[in-house]
Design an enzyme around this catalytic site. Structure first.
Site, PDB file in Angstrom:
ATOM      1  N   ASP A  74      23.970 -20.190  -3.341  1.00 24.22           N
ATOM      2  CA  ASP A  74      22.861 -19.616  -4.096  1.00 24.22           C
ATOM      3  C   ASP A  74      23.307 -19.508  -5.554  1.00 24.22           C
ATOM      4  N   THR A 145       9.086 -27.988 -17.676  1.00 18.53           N
ATOM      5  CA  THR A 145       7.675 -28.218 -17.372  1.00 18.53           C
ATOM      6  C   THR A 145       6.852 -28.420 -18.640  1.00 18.53           C
ATOM      7  N   SER A 187       1.871 -18.589 -16.547  1.00 17.63           N
ATOM      8  CA  SER A 187       2.193 -17.869 -15.300  1.00 17.63           C
ATOM      9  C   SER A 187       3.618 -17.345 -15.440  1.00 17.63           C
ATOM     10  N   TYR A 189       6.029 -18.038 -13.460  1.00 14.06           N
ATOM     11  CA  TYR A 189       6.902 -19.203 -13.275  1.00 14.06           C
ATOM     12  C   TYR A 189       7.073 -19.962 -14.597  1.00 14.06           C
ATOM     13  N   HIS A 190       5.957 -20.300 -15.237  1.00 13.07           N
ATOM     14  CA  HIS A 190       6.055 -21.061 -16.481  1.00 13.07           C
ATOM     15  C   HIS A 190       6.831 -20.261 -17.543  1.00 13.07           C
ATOM     16  N   LYS A 193      10.486 -20.820 -17.434  1.00 12.78           N
ATOM     17  CA  LYS A 193      10.910 -22.094 -18.031  1.00 12.78           C
ATOM     18  C   LYS A 193      10.991 -21.971 -19.556  1.00 12.78           C
ATOM     19  N   ARG A 249      -2.868 -32.027  -3.146  1.00 18.37           N
ATOM     20  CA  ARG A 249      -3.772 -31.215  -2.315  1.00 18.37           C
ATOM     21  C   ARG A 249      -5.100 -31.942  -2.084  1.00 18.37           C
ATOM     22  N   THR A 261     -10.776 -28.612  -3.312  1.00 16.94           N
ATOM     23  CA  THR A 261     -10.810 -27.268  -3.883  1.00 16.94           C
ATOM     24  C   THR A 261     -10.630 -27.268  -5.400  1.00 16.94           C
ATOM     25  N   VAL A 262     -11.718 -27.512  -6.125  1.00 17.78           N
ATOM     26  CA  VAL A 262     -11.640 -27.483  -7.598  1.00 17.78           C
ATOM     27  C   VAL A 262     -11.807 -26.039  -8.075  1.00 17.78           C
ATOM     28  N   GLU A 332      -6.986 -19.025 -16.868  1.00 15.95           N
ATOM     29  CA  GLU A 332      -6.713 -20.221 -17.677  1.00 15.95           C
ATOM     30  C   GLU A 332      -8.014 -20.644 -18.347  1.00 15.95           C
TER      31      GLU A 332
HETATM   32  P1  NAD Z   1      11.159 -27.445  -4.724  1.00 13.95           P
HETATM   33  O1  NAD Z   1      10.823 -25.999  -4.556  1.00 13.95           O
HETATM   34  O2  NAD Z   1      10.685 -28.408  -3.710  1.00 13.95           O
HETATM   35  O3  NAD Z   1      12.765 -27.603  -4.856  1.00 13.95           O
HETATM   36  C1  NAD Z   1      13.587 -26.663  -5.486  1.00 13.95           C
HETATM   37  C2  NAD Z   1      14.884 -26.577  -4.691  1.00 13.95           C
HETATM   38  O4  NAD Z   1      15.754 -25.638  -5.330  1.00 13.95           O
HETATM   39  C3  NAD Z   1      14.661 -26.090  -3.255  1.00 13.95           C
HETATM   40  O5  NAD Z   1      15.309 -26.934  -2.341  1.00 13.95           O
HETATM   41  C4  NAD Z   1      15.256 -24.673  -3.260  1.00 13.95           C
HETATM   42  O6  NAD Z   1      15.795 -24.316  -2.004  1.00 13.95           O
HETATM   43  C5  NAD Z   1      16.320 -24.799  -4.351  1.00 13.95           C
HETATM   44  N1  NAD Z   1      16.650 -23.515  -5.006  1.00 13.95           N
HETATM   45  C6  NAD Z   1      15.794 -22.621  -5.559  1.00 13.95           C
HETATM   46  N2  NAD Z   1      16.488 -21.558  -6.030  1.00 13.95           N
HETATM   47  C7  NAD Z   1      17.799 -21.814  -5.790  1.00 13.95           C
HETATM   48  C8  NAD Z   1      18.995 -21.076  -6.015  1.00 13.95           C
HETATM   49  N3  NAD Z   1      18.972 -19.866  -6.566  1.00 13.95           N
HETATM   50  N4  NAD Z   1      20.171 -21.622  -5.625  1.00 13.95           N
HETATM   51  C9  NAD Z   1      20.222 -22.850  -5.026  1.00 13.95           C
HETATM   52  N5  NAD Z   1      19.104 -23.571  -4.768  1.00 13.95           N
HETATM   53  C10 NAD Z   1      17.919 -23.058  -5.146  1.00 13.95           C
HETATM   54  O7  NAD Z   1      10.662 -27.854  -6.190  1.00 13.95           O
HETATM   55  P2  NAD Z   1      10.398 -29.321  -6.785  1.00 13.95           P
HETATM   56  O8  NAD Z   1       8.951 -29.591  -6.708  1.00 13.95           O
HETATM   57  O9  NAD Z   1      11.376 -30.257  -6.235  1.00 13.95           O
HETATM   58  O10 NAD Z   1      10.751 -29.046  -8.311  1.00 13.95           O
HETATM   59  C11 NAD Z   1      12.086 -29.194  -8.789  1.00 13.95           C
HETATM   60  C12 NAD Z   1      12.163 -28.781 -10.243  1.00 13.95           C
HETATM   61  O11 NAD Z   1      11.277 -29.593 -11.006  1.00 13.95           O
HETATM   62  C13 NAD Z   1      11.745 -27.331 -10.468  1.00 13.95           C
HETATM   63  O12 NAD Z   1      12.629 -26.681 -11.351  1.00 13.95           O
HETATM   64  C14 NAD Z   1      10.367 -27.443 -11.070  1.00 13.95           C
HETATM   65  O13 NAD Z   1      10.133 -26.386 -11.969  1.00 13.95           O
HETATM   66  C15 NAD Z   1      10.382 -28.780 -11.764  1.00 13.95           C
HETATM   67  N6  NAD Z   1       9.052 -29.416 -11.793  1.00 13.95           N
HETATM   68  C16 NAD Z   1       8.384 -29.706 -10.631  1.00 13.95           C
HETATM   69  C17 NAD Z   1       7.112 -30.294 -10.697  1.00 13.95           C
HETATM   70  C18 NAD Z   1       6.307 -30.617  -9.467  1.00 13.95           C
HETATM   71  O14 NAD Z   1       5.130 -31.029  -9.610  1.00 13.95           O
HETATM   72  N7  NAD Z   1       6.840 -30.479  -8.261  1.00 13.95           N
HETATM   73  C19 NAD Z   1       6.554 -30.576 -11.955  1.00 13.95           C
HETATM   74  C20 NAD Z   1       7.258 -30.260 -13.113  1.00 13.95           C
HETATM   75  C21 NAD Z   1       8.514 -29.678 -13.021  1.00 13.95           C
HETATM   76  N1  USQ Z   2      -6.090 -26.592  -9.295  1.00 18.95           N
HETATM   77  C1  USQ Z   2      -7.334 -26.788  -8.722  1.00 18.95           C
HETATM   78  N2  USQ Z   2      -7.412 -26.829  -7.369  1.00 18.95           N
HETATM   79  C2  USQ Z   2      -6.331 -26.721  -6.559  1.00 18.95           C
HETATM   80  C3  USQ Z   2      -5.054 -26.539  -7.147  1.00 18.95           C
HETATM   81  C4  USQ Z   2      -4.978 -26.475  -8.526  1.00 18.95           C
HETATM   82  O1  USQ Z   2      -8.343 -26.901  -9.416  1.00 18.95           O
HETATM   83  O2  USQ Z   2      -6.488 -26.770  -5.332  1.00 18.95           O
HETATM   84  C5  USQ Z   2      -5.969 -26.551 -10.758  1.00 18.95           C
HETATM   85  C6  USQ Z   2      -5.270 -25.303 -11.300  1.00 18.95           C
HETATM   86  O3  USQ Z   2      -6.182 -24.239 -11.491  1.00 18.95           O
HETATM   87  C7  USQ Z   2      -4.638 -25.837 -12.575  1.00 18.95           C
HETATM   88  C8  USQ Z   2      -4.330 -27.292 -12.264  1.00 18.95           C
HETATM   89  O4  USQ Z   2      -5.140 -27.635 -11.139  1.00 18.95           O
HETATM   90  O5  USQ Z   2      -5.564 -25.819 -13.611  1.00 18.95           O
HETATM   91  C9  USQ Z   2      -2.880 -27.590 -11.948  1.00 18.95           C
HETATM   92  O6  USQ Z   2      -2.416 -26.776 -10.883  1.00 18.95           O
HETATM   93  P1  USQ Z   2      -1.141 -27.208 -10.036  1.00 18.95           P
HETATM   94  O7  USQ Z   2      -0.895 -26.172  -8.992  1.00 18.95           O
HETATM   95  O8  USQ Z   2      -1.265 -28.611  -9.598  1.00 18.95           O
HETATM   96  O9  USQ Z   2       0.019 -27.202 -11.159  1.00 18.95           O
HETATM   97  P2  USQ Z   2       0.845 -26.029 -11.843  1.00 18.95           P
HETATM   98  O10 USQ Z   2       0.500 -24.690 -11.337  1.00 18.95           O
HETATM   99  O11 USQ Z   2       0.764 -26.209 -13.318  1.00 18.95           O
HETATM  100  O12 USQ Z   2       2.348 -26.311 -11.402  1.00 18.95           O
HETATM  101  C10 USQ Z   2       2.843 -27.607 -11.056  1.00 18.95           C
HETATM  102  C11 USQ Z   2       4.216 -27.409 -10.416  1.00 18.95           C
HETATM  103  C12 USQ Z   2       5.162 -26.794 -11.443  1.00 18.95           C
HETATM  104  C13 USQ Z   2       5.200 -27.672 -12.696  1.00 18.95           C
HETATM  105  C14 USQ Z   2       3.807 -27.898 -13.253  1.00 18.95           C
HETATM  106  C15 USQ Z   2       3.800 -28.956 -14.336  1.00 18.95           C
HETATM  107  O13 USQ Z   2       4.114 -26.552  -9.269  1.00 18.95           O
HETATM  108  O14 USQ Z   2       6.476 -26.703 -10.874  1.00 18.95           O
HETATM  109  O15 USQ Z   2       5.987 -27.069 -13.669  1.00 18.95           O
HETATM  110  O16 USQ Z   2       2.957 -28.428 -12.200  1.00 18.95           O
HETATM  111  S1  USQ Z   2       2.541 -28.646 -15.544  1.00 18.95           S
HETATM  112  O17 USQ Z   2       1.271 -28.420 -14.838  1.00 18.95           O
HETATM  113  O18 USQ Z   2       2.462 -29.818 -16.380  1.00 18.95           O
HETATM  114  O19 USQ Z   2       2.912 -27.450 -16.264  1.00 18.95           O
END
Ligand code: NAD
Ligand code: USQ
Length: 406
Positions: A74, A145, A187, A189-190, A193, A249, A261-262, A332
């Site tokens: 971890d 992100t 959010s 989360y964001h 970052k 989704r 689901t928009v 948003e």
């Molecule tokens: P994910 O949740 O599938 O993978 C993250 C992994 O990190 C998991 O396997 C989790 O177990 C591990 N993890 C989390 N906290 C930890 C800790 N404290 N120690 C060790 N392991 C840990 O996410 P993902 O979709 O693969 O995204 C990976 C990265 O890319 C993230 O940082 C995310 O912010 C970024 N990102 C993802 C997307 C997307 O659309 N999925 C878009 C933009 C950025």
């Molecule tokens: N949305 C819908 N319907 C849904 C799900 C989402 O309309 O069923 C909308 C949301 O309201 C939002 C947009 O779609 O306006 C994007 O949502 P999302 O869940 O696809 O993306 P987001 O929450 O931004 O997060 C995802 C990843 C995150 C990454 C980010 C990149 O989970 O790890 O950082 O995308 S970005 O969006 O460019 O910031």
């Protein structure tokens, strides 16, 4: 190269580990498997059946003769263990995916907010701190992100990380600087970052760490060249209201005949990238490390932008599905435009995979194959951004009353 992939059991981390191993690198995954535990907490599972990480790496070895090493650590909590591991393993590059990445999960409750901040900020800081402490000049590549910029439309393209500004000085002149583009998280989360960005800026300046931050858009798709090689190498695929991202989704909803689901008017424009391009970009970034003493190198890792309602209509047209316009659980803007620069990856030779019907259909086919694993009650997004919004998202598109889990 010896490469550590932190978070290598996740959606982007796993195909990246495979891609780099296939390219001949020695890959070490570090993961605490928290994402698998969160599935249990939420009562959901990946659409695709995922084996344990040990089984996945065993199959990879069986298929290719190559070893991917796994270390259960971890990063946020086990600082000393991680530091000792880093000192012993001494990777030449570290790719950092290990954070809680879902915006809706980060907004579920005060506990989820605390968890996301503690996990993400500590994971990133522990990594930076340990790199300095063990005196390791590894290239750190972080997955950030596009959301750090806030998607706002000011009538200009979003640059790659830095904004040139002019500051009026006391002497009546204009001082020119490039600053981090103003952070505007949507959010918790964001927001983590955005905090990461400051940690990187400080450690690059103070300790000369070599850092690349990839500001990535929404990743879609599921397969890459390597995950296709064996059914047990399959990638995870999230569809639930917390972890499922918008396009993936819509594709699974279409596959099981669930209304798409928009949220709100669907007027949000976002940046997207296919999973295959995501792993390619990471490899390209690895080849171009900044020099010691350089500022953090920032790339926008995205290939195209789309408005959410246009994506829904496209998927509905392709599959004969219906679109449901639902109350938006998020705070948003109803509509935004988004123009993003991504010149650096294009200059490095990225030939983008863009949204086309064949690839969309491939995901729908995967979704149809595993449709029996979908729990429809976990599809609605019920994590509300504020107390005022919460009562407006109580019913799903099929009219049923919803209950939040977790
Ligand atoms: P994910 O949740 O599938 O993978 C993250 C992994 O990190 C998991 O396997 C989790 O177990 C591990 N993890 C989390 N906290 C930890 C800790 N404290 N120690 C060790 N392991 C840990 O996410 P993902 O979709 O693969 O995204 C990976 C990265 O890319 C993230 O940082 C995310 O912010 C970024 N990102 C993802 C997307 C997307 O659309 N999925 C878009 C933009 C950025
Ligand atoms: N949305 C819908 N319907 C849904 C799900 C989402 O309309 O069923 C909308 C949301 O309201 C939002 C947009 O779609 O306006 C994007 O949502 P999302 O869940 O696809 O993306 P987001 O929450 O931004 O997060 C995802 C990843 C995150 C990454 C980010 C990149 O989970 O790890 O950082 O995308 S970005 O969006 O460019 O910031």
């Amino acid at each position: 190269m010896k490469i550590a992939v932190l978070g290598g059991d996740g959606f982007v981390g796993w195909p990246t580990a495979l891609h780099l191993s296939a390219a001949g690198h020695e890959v070490h995954i570090v993961d605490n498997l928290s994402r698998r535990w969160i599935d249990t907490e939420l009562g959901v599972q990946s659409l695709t059946p995922m084996d344990s990480i040990q089984e996945r790496t065993r199959i990879w070895h069986q298929e290719t003769g190559r070893r991917i090493h796994f270390h259960l650590i971890d990063l946020a909590r086990d600082y000393e263990v991680f530091k000792a591991w880093l000192a012993e393993t001494r990777p030449e590059a570290v790719i950092h995916f290990a954070e809680q990445r879902a915006a809706p999960y980060s907004m579920k409750s005060d506990r989820h907010k605390n968890y996301t901040v503690n996990n993400n900020v500590n994971a990133t800081h522990n990594l930076l701190n340990a790199l300095v402490e063990v005196d390791l000049d590894a290239h750190l590549v972080h997955l950030g992100t596009m959301g750090v910029y806030g998607y706002s439309s000011v009538g200009a393209a979003i640059p790659e990380g830095y904004l040139p500004v002019g500051i009026d000085t006391l002497a009546g002149e204009t001082a020119r600087q490039e600053i981090l583009y103003p952070a505007n998280p949507g959010s918790i989360y964001h927001m983590t970052k955005c905090l990461d960005q400051l940690l990187f800026q400080f450690y690059a300046k103070n300790d000369g760490l070599r850092i690349t931050d990839l500001h990535q858009g929404i990743v879609w798709g599921t397969h890459t060249d390597q995950t296709r090689r064996h059914v047990q190498l399959i990638n995870r695929f999230d569809y639930d209201g917390d972890y499922g991202t918008v396009l993936n989704r819509f594709l699974i909803q279409a596959a099981i005949g669930y209304p798409l689901t928009v949220h709100g008017t669907g007027g949000q424009t976002r940046a997207f990238i296919h999973i295959q391009d995501s792993v390619r970009c990471i490899e390209l970034a690895l080849r171009e490390p900044p020099a010691r003493g350089d500022r953090v190198k920032i790339f926008n890792q995205m290939t195209e932008t789309h408005r959410v309602r246009d994506l829904a209509e496209l998927v509905a047209r392709l599959t004969g599905g219906k679109v449901a316009y639902l109350p938006n659980p998020r705070k948003e803007a109803a509509e935004n435009d988004l123009v993003v620069r991504n010149d650096q990856f294009l200059a490095l030779g990225l030939d983008p995979i863009t949204l086309e019907e064949g690839l969309l259909s491939e995901v729908v086919d995967v979704a149809r194959k595993y449709a029996y694993r979908v729990d429809r009650s976990r599809i609605p997004a019920v994590s509300a951004w504020t107390r005022d919004i919460a009562p407006t998202v109580e019913r799903d598109p099929e009219g049923k009353r919803l209950k939040s889990v977790g």
